[in-house]
Motif scaffolding. Sequence first.
Motif, PDB file in Angstrom:
ATOM      1  N   THR A  10      -9.867  -5.107   1.932  1.00 48.28           N
ATOM      2  CA  THR A  10      -9.266  -3.882   1.409  1.00 48.28           C
ATOM      3  C   THR A  10      -7.850  -4.133   0.903  1.00 48.28           C
ATOM      4  N   LEU A  11      -7.115  -5.000   1.579  1.00 45.78           N
ATOM      5  CA  LEU A  11      -5.759  -5.324   1.120  1.00 45.78           C
ATOM      6  C   LEU A  11      -5.796  -5.941  -0.276  1.00 45.78           C
ATOM      7  N   GLY A  12      -6.724  -6.875  -0.492  1.00 46.36           N
ATOM      8  CA  GLY A  12      -6.839  -7.476  -1.817  1.00 46.36           C
ATOM      9  C   GLY A  12      -7.197  -6.453  -2.875  1.00 46.36           C
ATOM     10  N   ILE A  13      -8.127  -5.568  -2.564  1.00 43.27           N
ATOM     11  CA  ILE A  13      -8.504  -4.521  -3.522  1.00 43.27           C
ATOM     12  C   ILE A  13      -7.335  -3.573  -3.760  1.00 43.27           C
ATOM     13  N   GLY A  14      -6.556  -3.295  -2.713  1.00 42.24           N
ATOM     14  CA  GLY A  14      -5.391  -2.429  -2.867  1.00 42.24           C
ATOM     15  C   GLY A  14      -4.350  -3.032  -3.791  1.00 42.24           C
ATOM     16  N   PHE A  15      -4.128  -4.347  -3.691  1.00 40.89           N
ATOM     17  CA  PHE A  15      -3.211  -5.020  -4.605  1.00 40.89           C
ATOM     18  C   PHE A  15      -3.704  -4.918  -6.039  1.00 40.89           C
ATOM     19  N   LEU A  16      -5.013  -4.985  -6.232  1.00 35.92           N
ATOM     20  CA  LEU A  16      -5.575  -4.950  -7.580  1.00 35.92           C
ATOM     21  C   LEU A  16      -5.528  -3.548  -8.185  1.00 35.92           C
ATOM     22  N   LEU A  17      -5.843  -2.530  -7.399  1.00 36.24           N
ATOM     23  CA  LEU A  17      -5.957  -1.173  -7.926  1.00 36.24           C
ATOM     24  C   LEU A  17      -4.658  -0.379  -7.831  1.00 36.24           C
ATOM     25  N   ARG A  18      -3.801  -0.708  -6.875  1.00 35.96           N
ATOM     26  CA  ARG A  18      -2.539   0.020  -6.652  1.00 35.96           C
ATOM     27  C   ARG A  18      -2.769   1.493  -6.351  1.00 35.96           C
ATOM     28  N   SER A  19      -3.911   1.839  -5.869  1.00 38.17           N
ATOM     29  CA  SER A  19      -4.244   3.238  -5.604  1.00 38.17           C
ATOM     30  C   SER A  19      -4.919   3.340  -4.244  1.00 38.17           C
ATOM     31  N   VAL A  37      -8.748   1.853   5.703  1.00 37.59           N
ATOM     32  CA  VAL A  37      -7.675   2.769   5.293  1.00 37.59           C
ATOM     33  C   VAL A  37      -6.311   2.147   5.593  1.00 37.59           C
ATOM     34  N   LEU A  38      -6.179   1.535   6.764  1.00 32.08           N
ATOM     35  CA  LEU A  38      -4.925   0.875   7.115  1.00 32.08           C
ATOM     36  C   LEU A  38      -4.614  -0.250   6.143  1.00 32.08           C
ATOM     37  N   GLY A  39      -5.617  -1.056   5.800  1.00 30.34           N
ATOM     38  CA  GLY A  39      -5.402  -2.150   4.862  1.00 30.34           C
ATOM     39  C   GLY A  39      -4.979  -1.670   3.491  1.00 30.34           C
ATOM     40  N   ALA A  40      -5.494  -0.528   3.075  1.00 30.74           N
ATOM     41  CA  ALA A  40      -5.112   0.013   1.772  1.00 30.74           C
ATOM     42  C   ALA A  40      -3.690   0.574   1.796  1.00 30.74           C
ATOM     43  N   LEU A  41      -3.365   1.300   2.868  1.00 28.30           N
ATOM     44  CA  LEU A  41      -2.053   1.956   2.933  1.00 28.30           C
ATOM     45  C   LEU A  41      -0.900   0.956   2.972  1.00 28.30           C
ATOM     46  N   ILE A  42      -1.134  -0.213   3.544  1.00 24.27           N
ATOM     47  CA  ILE A  42      -0.052  -1.187   3.676  1.00 24.27           C
ATOM     48  C   ILE A  42       0.550  -1.551   2.330  1.00 24.27           C
ATOM     49  N   ILE A  43      -0.271  -1.602   1.279  1.00 24.59           N
ATOM     50  CA  ILE A  43       0.258  -1.973  -0.028  1.00 24.59           C
ATOM     51  C   ILE A  43       0.297  -0.801  -0.995  1.00 24.59           C
ATOM     52  N   THR A  44      -0.746   0.039  -1.012  1.00 26.72           N
ATOM     53  CA  THR A  44      -0.748   1.139  -1.969  1.00 26.72           C
ATOM     54  C   THR A  44       0.317   2.178  -1.641  1.00 26.72           C
ATOM     55  N   GLY A  45       0.650   2.319  -0.361  1.00 21.10           N
ATOM     56  CA  GLY A  45       1.727   3.226   0.007  1.00 21.10           C
ATOM     57  C   GLY A  45       3.060   2.791  -0.566  1.00 21.10           C
ATOM     58  N   GLU A  46       3.278   1.491  -0.656  1.00 22.17           N
ATOM     59  CA  GLU A  46       4.530   0.986  -1.237  1.00 22.17           C
ATOM     60  C   GLU A  46       4.573   1.230  -2.740  1.00 22.17           C
TER      61      GLU A  46
END
Length: 295
Positions: free
Chosen positions: A195-204, A106-115
């Motif tokens: 998760t960070l990489g997936i977050g960059f790809l999905l933006r969600s 969750v933390l890895g996702a929020l770092i980029i998807t939150g932006e």
Amino acid sequence: MTANAPTSPTFQTPVSTAARTAGNVVPRPTSLRIQGRQTVLRSIRAEWIKIWTLRSTWVTSFIAIALTVLFGAGMSAAFGQSEQYQDMAKDTITAGLSFGQIVVAVLGALIITGEYSSGQIRSSLAAVPHRGRLLLSKAVVLAVISFILGSVSVFLSWAISKPFLGEHAGSLTDSHYAGYIWGSGLAFAGIALMTLGIGFLLRSTAGAITVVVSLLFVITVPLQLAAGKWDWINKIIGCLPSTVSSAASDPFQLATKWGGEGAQFLTQGQAIAVFVAWAIVPLIAAWLVFSRRDA
């Protein structure tokens, strides 16, 4: 004899800009010049400050440590009270890693998807126009934070359960047993980077967390059911991040013996290589997409 006339002070009449321009005297413009240049280290420092100013970072960090310690120390202390399981009790301090990995994801996702959800990504790109450098900075900061969370969590699990285990407790002077500490940090870092990489790809945020949780837990259930009919499904299970992450958290194979049949058909080195691929491949794909896609 002629007296010298007193000398009067001379005053320099200020010349207006228009007059100086008319007389071909162009004033030199003054401009502010910012000393220094943008570097990777400065970008990493900026990301570090930005991430720790977010309340979500502190909340997720606390929950990750709390869950990991609760299950790790709890199971280790419970096993230590049973004569049947006392010998394996010291190796269960990592039992809570699976729950902590969800929170780290969750933390890895929020770092980029939150932006992306707040539009802050435009300010980040204005400060760091080099997109590869921005991605690298976020990855480095996230890896360091996740490593610290994993290591601290397992250390606390050991420290809390040690009084309950007595002579059956493990010692951190044993380099192999101490591998649980830094190995768990590596396991957390790998899941967070994936998760960070997936977050960059999905933006969600929801999309990234759903994909990672499915890879870690959900997909295992139908695959295990299918493995009862097709043996080759075990090889897929053996390559899932939830399986190979144990190779990182248990680097000296104290509790998990690799190279056997079933899900652990990989050797220790192969399992670690697969786990590294789960962390690196999404980041490479994210870099390719992020460098070509509009913010």
